[in-house]
Write a protein that holds these residues in place. Sequence first.
Motif, PDB file in Angstrom:
ATOM      1  N   GLU A 138      48.294  43.784  24.001  1.00 24.01           N
ATOM      2  CA  GLU A 138      49.542  43.221  24.504  1.00 24.01           C
ATOM      3  C   GLU A 138      50.417  44.302  25.113  1.00 24.01           C
ATOM      4  O   GLU A 138      51.103  44.068  26.119  1.00 24.01           O
ATOM      5  N   LEU A 139      50.368  45.489  24.534  1.00 27.12           N
ATOM      6  CA  LEU A 139      51.137  46.606  25.082  1.00 27.12           C
ATOM      7  C   LEU A 139      50.631  46.986  26.470  1.00 27.12           C
ATOM      8  O   LEU A 139      51.418  47.321  27.362  1.00 27.12           O
ATOM      9  N   ALA A 140      49.326  46.914  26.672  1.00 30.02           N
ATOM     10  CA  ALA A 140      48.765  47.219  27.990  1.00 30.02           C
ATOM     11  C   ALA A 140      49.283  46.255  29.045  1.00 30.02           C
ATOM     12  O   ALA A 140      49.629  46.661  30.167  1.00 30.02           O
ATOM     13  N   SER A 141      49.358  44.974  28.704  1.00 27.86           N
ATOM     14  CA  SER A 141      49.879  43.985  29.654  1.00 27.86           C
ATOM     15  C   SER A 141      51.359  44.206  29.915  1.00 27.86           C
ATOM     16  O   SER A 141      51.826  44.110  31.058  1.00 27.86           O
ATOM     17  N   LEU A 162      43.665  51.386  31.227  1.00 26.59           N
ATOM     18  CA  LEU A 162      44.524  50.818  30.193  1.00 26.59           C
ATOM     19  C   LEU A 162      43.740  49.920  29.246  1.00 26.59           C
ATOM     20  O   LEU A 162      43.926  49.963  28.019  1.00 26.59           O
ATOM     21  N   LEU A 163      42.850  49.102  29.786  1.00 26.99           N
ATOM     22  CA  LEU A 163      42.074  48.190  28.943  1.00 26.99           C
ATOM     23  C   LEU A 163      41.156  48.960  28.006  1.00 26.99           C
ATOM     24  O   LEU A 163      40.981  48.574  26.840  1.00 26.99           O
ATOM     25  N   ASP A 164      40.576  50.039  28.492  1.00 24.37           N
ATOM     26  CA  ASP A 164      39.697  50.834  27.629  1.00 24.37           C
ATOM     27  C   ASP A 164      40.486  51.462  26.483  1.00 24.37           C
ATOM     28  O   ASP A 164      40.032  51.474  25.332  1.00 24.37           O
ATOM     29  N   LEU A 167      46.094  53.276  22.804  1.00 22.30           N
ATOM     30  CA  LEU A 167      47.236  53.184  23.707  1.00 22.30           C
ATOM     31  C   LEU A 167      48.565  53.322  22.976  1.00 22.30           C
ATOM     32  O   LEU A 167      49.547  53.826  23.542  1.00 22.30           O
ATOM     33  N   SER A 168      48.635  52.878  21.737  1.00 22.72           N
ATOM     34  CA  SER A 168      49.893  52.947  20.992  1.00 22.72           C
ATOM     35  C   SER A 168      50.231  54.361  20.536  1.00 22.72           C
ATOM     36  O   SER A 168      51.342  54.601  20.058  1.00 22.72           O
TER      37      SER A 168
END
Length: 825
Positions: free
Chosen positions: A487-490, A505-507, A514-515
């Motif tokens: 959700e953070l990527a979106s 980002l998805l990877d 990502l966090s």
Amino acid sequence: MCILAIGWVFFAVDNPRASADPSATVSGDQVRVVTEFVESYCRDCHNADDAVGGLDLETTPIGQASWDDATGQWSAWENIYKRVASRQMPPADAYRPDNDEYVVATQTLAGVLDGVAESKQTLTPSDSMRRLTRTEYQNSVRDLLDIEIDATRWIPKDESSHGFDNITVGELSPALMSRYLTAAEKISRIAVARPTGTPMGLTVRLPADLTQEHHLPGLPLGTRGGTNIRHTFAESGVYEIAVRLTRDRDEMVEGLYRPHDLDVLVDRHRHHRFHIQPPENGKDFTHVDTNLKVRVPITAGPHDIAVTFVSQGESLREIKRQPFDAAYNRHRHPRQQPALFEVSMVGPLNDTQSDPNKQLVAPEPTGPVDTPSRQRIFTVRPDDDSLASQVAAAETIFAKLLRHAYRREIGPDDLAVPMKFFRDAVQTTVTTSESATVSHGSNSTADDRFEFGIQRGIAAILVNPHFLFRIERPAETAGLHRVSDTELASRLSYFLYASLPDEGLLDLAASNQLSDAAVLDEQVRRMLDDPRSDSLVTNFAAQWLYLKNLDGVKPDLRRFPDFDENLRRAFRTETESLFRHIKEHGESVLGLIDSDFTYLNERLAVHYEIPGVVGSHFRRVDLSPDSNRGGLLRHGSILAVTSYSTRTSPTIRGNWVLENLVGTPPPPPPPDVPALKEKQSLTDASFRQRLAAHRENPACASCHALIDPVGFSLDHYDAVGRYRRFDADDTPVDSSGTLPDGTEVTGVKDLEASLTRHPEMFVTCLVEKMLTYALGRGLDHRDAAAVRRIVSESAQDDYRFSSIVRNIVASRPFQSRYHPPKDPS
């Protein structure tokens, strides 16, 4: 004046929580400092007996405040902080503290409110499911399928709220769903570029007030007027391009006094030249543009189709007065040369009827072309014509597309719907046996059926809720929760790109990296360097600064005869170019207010009376210290959208500055406020005097006392942004006044100095606007502490644009969601 200047707003939010213990939230020293300030400068108006504006600071002092949302006291104190920090309170005509007292009071009150926010651990609730806006849909299709589309052809405009169009997008009506179905069918056909022979059409009509006497940006040198159409063709074939010329109300082609040449170019190469002759009798223009049609072989994929006149040079018009730069109708702006009205394209055409331009038509392209979208889609091919091989290839193709389209990892259930559409398409010519091959008696080949099945599957993906909606899974328990990495990527991607997350980002999201603060910050830096982050200019800034309202600006032609579409476009480009410069060079956002350069082309430079700028292209122009141009407040775009069609409006301009640059908008006007009286022929009252008479109404006085001095400081600029020393009545412009913080101003330079003297106010407003855009929801008192922290941390880096964006992404509102407790009833 106190009542409306403060503009207290009490929010009642259905989100009850246990009140924090004031003793644990507010220290004794904080209570003392704030209480002394209130007793010295606020209690005279806001006491138990008077309670001006409904605010009583005597009965419930800050040390006894209840911070429950239901009481409204938290919201009220946040409003107090903002008004005091902006020096709007106490009022300019009241006993006021010195600067040191202001600083101590605001810092102390901020500390109190930050402590309350930390103890409450709450945010403004937001919707867990929001539909893509039209812009986000268009950009998502671009990044998913590698095709440029114009979503305005199918999707209606989104309504705005809190200044942005990504707020009220929670629903999907049946009528809108029908639009998305139509768009999905068209887009999937364009993306697959499968030969069908079924014609598609496109008509582009030029704005009626577009002057076409000179060279236009985006077209080859040596041309004038016309248009360049960037279009992605669904399939290869012969397309007919038809041109219509602009006519006046008598159906005469205006400006056609001599022969003219009109070129049709494909990807900057001339394909055909029309020779346009004036009618022999000089009156019957019926057939002048009847035969302006040509058939052109075009391959599938993106192409530039330009239609433009060959320039015949310009001769000096021997008239006593400077000629208008606008020329688009026969009444006030007569065209000296013919102009385009519209360009239509239809194809592919397969008929073999005689064509007057047949000798120019090359052999029709056959077979699919390896377009960018086909390269993106067809990453694998079936090994043979068997159904099993086609199904395996289709699953591989859809799996890759689905991960990108749905912005997350996918499973077998996600493949079910597009694969069903794929099977329905191929099984009309493929038997149920998995080892069988396509029937040779079919009119289509196995490869064609395979591509048709992929096209049907892509259409199904484009109307799936997982693509159309950004969905965040609600937490099982109430309270503050971090969003998942996916959700953070979106959130990050739609903030910076207004589009889908990329593979990087998805990877990172899939691996839960990502966090991590360092990883996330690195990604923000990378994305800001990506060309797709230009959406912060064309989407965010365009809405924040009202640039999208320029299309509705229609100045009165009697007062402003030189205004046309060319100037309207130049206005927008100037402002976007300045914002883009600040973004791309990582400069301080204060450069938006105080700038010693701007971006001009010849048309805009002539309008601004700046010499030495020649040509239609925009370039950076350094300004002299005494120039009347520079930052946003001197841009024609801002000045035009904050004016009436016949005159300037200090009220609209002042309100715009307070709302969009200071962040302290005045309260809405009370009902039944009389309109400002227009000038009577028997009076010599200036506009300032008439507005002063308007303020004599007690219902108007408080609001206008706050707004008008700000607006009058911009009054040296007329309704289309030209600098002036006299208004329309030949009265000398008086731009003097007293700002809400007590600063005496005599023009825009003083207003800019006031904004940059206390930069935290402008930056706070910018952060609030940007955070609203990033989150897709409005902000309230529960978000104020996070905003202050973003501003404080950005101040350490001179308020650079990149620093503000990075701190927004690192903030609690951006990385968290608040789920209110369930209503016991």
